[in-house]
Design an enzyme around this catalytic site. Sequence first.
Site, PDB file in Angstrom:
ATOM      1  N   GLY A  28      13.172 -27.831 121.124  1.00 25.10           N
ATOM      2  CA  GLY A  28      11.802 -27.496 121.500  1.00 25.10           C
ATOM      3  C   GLY A  28      10.814 -28.605 121.188  1.00 25.10           C
ATOM      4  N   LEU A  30       8.733 -29.891 123.326  1.00 24.52           N
ATOM      5  CA  LEU A  30       9.211 -30.777 124.389  1.00 24.52           C
ATOM      6  C   LEU A  30       8.224 -31.899 124.708  1.00 24.52           C
ATOM      7  CD1 LEU A  30      10.631 -28.036 126.803  1.00 24.52           C
ATOM      8  CD2 LEU A  30      11.799 -29.261 124.948  1.00 24.52           C
ATOM      9  N   GLU A  32       8.064 -35.968 127.051  1.00 25.11           N
ATOM     10  CA  GLU A  32       8.559 -36.604 128.288  1.00 25.11           C
ATOM     11  C   GLU A  32      10.055 -36.936 128.228  1.00 25.11           C
ATOM     12  OE1 GLU A  32       7.108 -37.086 131.208  1.00 25.11           O
ATOM     13  OE2 GLU A  32       5.353 -36.038 130.408  1.00 25.11           O
ATOM     14  N   GLY A  33      10.545 -37.235 127.040  1.00 29.04           N
ATOM     15  CA  GLY A  33      11.975 -37.539 126.887  1.00 29.04           C
ATOM     16  C   GLY A  33      12.817 -36.329 127.295  1.00 29.04           C
ATOM     17  N   HIS A  34      12.460 -35.147 126.745  1.00 25.02           N
ATOM     18  CA  HIS A  34      13.187 -33.930 127.139  1.00 25.02           C
ATOM     19  C   HIS A  34      13.022 -33.677 128.636  1.00 25.02           C
ATOM     20  CE1 HIS A  34      12.068 -32.817 122.841  1.00 25.02           C
ATOM     21  NE2 HIS A  34      13.376 -32.678 122.818  1.00 25.02           N
ATOM     22  N   GLY A 144      19.944 -37.287 125.370  1.00 28.46           N
ATOM     23  CA  GLY A 144      19.164 -38.523 125.444  1.00 28.46           C
ATOM     24  C   GLY A 144      19.838 -39.662 124.680  1.00 28.46           C
ATOM     25  N   LYS A 146      18.303 -41.826 123.064  1.00 28.91           N
ATOM     26  CA  LYS A 146      17.553 -42.017 121.814  1.00 28.91           C
ATOM     27  C   LYS A 146      18.420 -41.606 120.610  1.00 28.91           C
ATOM     28  CE  LYS A 146      13.975 -41.115 118.863  1.00 28.91           C
ATOM     29  NZ  LYS A 146      14.605 -39.977 118.231  1.00 28.91           N
ATOM     30  N   MET A 181       9.952 -41.821 122.399  1.00 29.87           N
ATOM     31  CA  MET A 181       9.388 -40.474 122.280  1.00 29.87           C
ATOM     32  C   MET A 181      10.269 -39.636 121.366  1.00 29.87           C
ATOM     33  SD  MET A 181       7.335 -39.443 125.455  1.00 29.87           S
ATOM     34  CE  MET A 181       6.272 -40.596 126.285  1.00 29.87           C
ATOM     35  N   SER A 183       9.913 -35.751 118.876  1.00 29.13           N
ATOM     36  CA  SER A 183       9.060 -34.663 118.372  1.00 29.13           C
ATOM     37  C   SER A 183       8.503 -35.034 117.007  1.00 29.13           C
ATOM     38  CB  SER A 183       9.866 -33.367 118.262  1.00 29.13           C
ATOM     39  OG  SER A 183      10.459 -33.078 119.503  1.00 29.13           O
TER      40      SER A 183
END
Length: 277
Positions: A28, A30, A32-34, A144, A146, A181, A183
């Site tokens: 959650g 969220l 731009e990456g998600h 991702g 990342k 990006m 969270s």
Amino acid sequence: MKVVTTIADMQEARQRLTAPVGLVPTMGYLHEGHLSLVSQARAENPSLVVTIFVNPTQFGPREDFKAYPRDTEHDLALLEKEKTDIVFIPPAKEMYPPGFDSWVEIAGVTERLEGACRPGHFRGVTTVCAKLFNIIQPDIAYFGQKDAQQAIVIKKMVADLNMNLKVVTLPTVREPDGLAMSSRNTYLNPEERKAALVLYQALTLAQKLWAAGDTDADKIRREMLALIKREPRAKIDYVSLADPETLEELGRVKTPALASLAVKIGTTRLIDNVVLE
Ligand code: PAF
């Protein structure tokens, strides 16, 4: 868009989905990456399931499980816009009922980097992903780049345990100044936000040195470390130049190689990586 909170309802809804089913597992909050994962999954599959679950078992006792940012209402609005079919948001006791006692543990590739700094982290990740894959039965799951090691570990689990799905990794989405990006960026105050750029600067330096013909991995790591140490708010967990499959540290950089790092900026632990290829 259907929002379901129980495993039974998720399994029932799954039966009515047209294959292939794309899955984007998330915790959650969220960004731009998600959303890049969600939109690619949407484009590639007639059915799209997104999960939102802040998985307690992947956080260490002194980590940020309680503080982890949450905004379900906003997440649902974003997922509705992306035309998600089903959002699965189970409470913790649905995923880990009393008496829960089964764990999925991948050896080798989990023992380095994030695994070495965060004992038990990958056991939590692989256990929850195995459960989500069993419950949702996706054809393709999207992760991702990342979290590069996480994607490698999930691919290994899927291959080793003959899970019947494909795992796709998509590029890291960055802020205009290069910060990946995450969270957790929300924890950073304005000074820390500036200091956090040091992660991408160190990765860019690795790319530059390698592009200029430097293949001595120790030298590249040393220069990355020196750059990060010039930032007083930064505290280094690791800087790595490793084989992108085994994550073993390299002596000579042959391509592709994974340059990755974990750095605390104040109390916020950030990770990032680039592939040299
Ligand atoms: O990357 C994440 O957000 C989490 O580790 C995942 C894959 C959703 C498992 O909890």
